[in-house]
Design a protein around this motif. Sequence first.
Motif, PDB file in Angstrom:
ATOM      1  N   ASN A 230      -0.417   2.532   4.687  1.00 39.62           N
ATOM      2  CA  ASN A 230      -1.019   1.211   4.567  1.00 39.62           C
ATOM      3  C   ASN A 230      -1.852   1.064   3.306  1.00 39.62           C
ATOM      4  O   ASN A 230      -2.032   2.011   2.543  1.00 39.62           O
ATOM      5  CB  ASN A 230      -1.891   0.923   5.804  1.00 39.62           C
ATOM      6  N   ASN A 256       0.018  -3.956   5.322  1.00 39.09           N
ATOM      7  CA  ASN A 256       1.278  -3.296   5.022  1.00 39.09           C
ATOM      8  C   ASN A 256       1.938  -4.008   3.847  1.00 39.09           C
ATOM      9  O   ASN A 256       2.266  -5.188   3.934  1.00 39.09           O
ATOM     10  CB  ASN A 256       2.201  -3.324   6.252  1.00 39.09           C
ATOM     11  N   ILE A 270       4.283  -1.852  12.352  1.00 40.54           N
ATOM     12  CA  ILE A 270       3.587  -1.303  11.205  1.00 40.54           C
ATOM     13  C   ILE A 270       2.713  -0.161  11.674  1.00 40.54           C
ATOM     14  O   ILE A 270       2.227  -0.176  12.801  1.00 40.54           O
ATOM     15  CB  ILE A 270       2.735  -2.381  10.502  1.00 40.54           C
ATOM     16  N   GLY A 282       4.608  -7.556   6.927  1.00 43.02           N
ATOM     17  CA  GLY A 282       3.676  -7.327   5.829  1.00 43.02           C
ATOM     18  C   GLY A 282       3.811  -8.364   4.746  1.00 43.02           C
ATOM     19  O   GLY A 282       4.239  -9.492   4.984  1.00 43.02           O
TER      20      GLY A 282
END
Length: 381
Positions: A230, A256, A270, A282
Amino acid sequence: MKKTLIALAVLAASGAAMAQSSVTIYGTLDVGYGKLKGGKFGLQNGETYGLFNAPVTAKDGFNSTSVIGFRGVEDLGGGLQAKFNLQTGGFDMGTGGTPLAFSREANVALAGGFGEVQLGRSSSIAAKAMGGFDLNGTSGSSALANAGVSAVTWYGSSRRSDQLQYTSPTMGGVTARLGVTLKGDAAANGNLTAAQIADNKDRVTAAISFANGPLAIAAVVETKNSASANRDAFAIGASYDLGVAKIAAAYNQRENKNAVATGYNQFAAIPGSTYGGAAVGGGEGYSLGVSAPIGAMTVGAQYANNSKSKVKATELFANYALSKRTRVYVDYVTTSGTNAVAAAALSTPASTPAAFSLSQGGSDAVPAKTGTFGFGVVHSF
């Protein structure tokens, strides 16, 4: 003598009761009809497409989440208060079925002139700071959530577990918030594997909000919880009430950085998310919205654009207040730029939480251009 003892006992019991917390039962109930593009109208239908026909897509209300909660406060003297809040997860008003676990709020706090310190599970700081810039209250038709540019859905959830939150007193319209979740809370009792110890990180969230008269501004940042998967997420937003209409705008960079336009982005799988799935969400992008009061009715429109996944969403909504606690609504959202997903049997990835039972069925079919529509009534108490 007996009368005196009885009187003293009554007074003692009365004093003990007065020292206890005052408890309030509260809740929100949303029931109505909805429809997914390619699906059929039905009571409580249409909240999301979802990637799995699993608990995450439970029918808990199209416009609002149906919940019941208990909150209380005790005056400790000297301006100090103890508070608690317990709130159930969303439940289906069509069947009455509900997991009665307190999965949305389960916390205790101490509050005073210094602000408020809260421990437990609660709404995320991003949700508290940025939720007001979604002019339809992050409903199932939210353009921001459907395009994947809502800070409320960072890590796939508007809630945070195992968090210490601090909220400052509001001074001159300015409120600061700080949240900390230690990496030791990624596993029970901090029993992390060697790989988790190397990769997991403490997560810190900070937000500052300003609200004074018609103007509201907020900014929030949440550090990544995984060194490898991340990135730090941030969002800024502003709104202005012109009287005849309210306008809002926001920009969001998700936790993300990957962005694949597959299905419904709000609950994408995620790392660190509450929900599992086969797609990757994301990206980053912006949203614009306007709402206008017309007597007891409020109408509005919102547009959101995820510049990385190329997903765009447009939302139209109307709410009519029957009273301060009851309103009827009509919501519609259309989303473009997603890839079609065929219905398929559930193939459980290793990362899928145990809550996703094989008995729940397979993935939902998602058209290339999605659409959801719902109308119903919301009552709060």
